[in-house]
Design an enzyme around this catalytic site. Structure first.
Site, PDB file in Angstrom:
ATOM      1  N   THR A 101     -11.890  23.569 -14.409  1.00  0.00           N
ATOM      2  CA  THR A 101     -12.867  24.710 -14.495  1.00  0.00           C
ATOM      3  C   THR A 101     -13.976  24.933 -13.626  1.00  0.00           C
ATOM      4  OG1 THR A 101     -11.916  25.101 -16.644  1.00  0.00           O
ATOM      5  CG2 THR A 101     -13.891  26.465 -16.102  1.00  0.00           C
ATOM      6  N   CYS A 102     -14.514  23.640 -13.620  1.00  0.00           N
ATOM      7  CA  CYS A 102     -15.547  23.534 -12.240  1.00  0.00           C
ATOM      8  C   CYS A 102     -15.261  23.578 -11.140  1.00  0.00           C
ATOM      9  CB  CYS A 102     -16.267  21.960 -12.501  1.00  0.00           C
ATOM     10  SG  CYS A 102     -16.790  21.636 -14.146  1.00  0.00           S
TER      11      CYS A 102
END
Length: 165
Positions: A59-60
């Site tokens: 996600t990052c």
């Protein structure tokens, strides 16, 4: 403190994000060349702070890629991706991914950014890392938008952040 979740499990941060309309807290973060960057280095520009736990999570990484695509078209605006990853890991990721339209800065040296912006995680398996958040700072250094993502595995609301510019 903000109550957020990690995959639905409650965790907490050290505080709350700065209030919209307030002066953005100054920061000193480490750049890929190991120099230090402060908020004053971006004076006169709009700043999007894309903040996350680690560039080595899916996600990052997606948030960095997404802001990289969107940043190319923004005028007088800089996107800064902030984590506690070492600058070497940030540089490796950006090189491998062809990331050129955002800057990466690290809070590994002191952790003061996470504390001053109220987003250091205090409980759970990600304790001491940053929660996922977006903070916009206008040309005068005032906070103009914030988003504390409620579950760390979720992406930020890119469209809302970009509309706030």
């Amino acid at each position: 403190m903000a109550s957020i979740t990690l995959k639905g499990n409650p965790i907490e941060t050290i505080g709350n994000l700065p209030k919209v309309g307030s002066k953005a807290p100054n920061f000193s973060l480490v750049a890929p060349d190991l120099s230090h960057k402060t908020l004053a280095d971006y004076s006169g520009k709009k700043v999007i702070l894309n903040i996350f736990p680690s560039i080595d999570t899916s996600t990052c990484a997606t948030s960095v890629r997404t802001f990289n695509k969107k940043a190319a078209a923004l005028e007088n605006t800089i996107v800064i991706c902030v984590s506690k990853d070492l600058p070497f890991a940030q540089t490796r990721f950006c090189g491998a991914e062809g990331i050129e339209n955002v800057q990466v800065l690290s809070d590994f040296a002191t952790g003061s950014f996470g504390k001053d912006y109220g987003l250091e995680i205090t409980t759970g398996p990600l304790a001491h890392l940053h929660s996922r958040a977006v903070v916009l700072i206008d040309e005068q250094g005032n906070v103009s938008y914030t988003e504390q993502v409620s579950d760390i595995v979720d992406e930020p609301n890119y469209e809302a952040a970009l509309k706030a510019i």
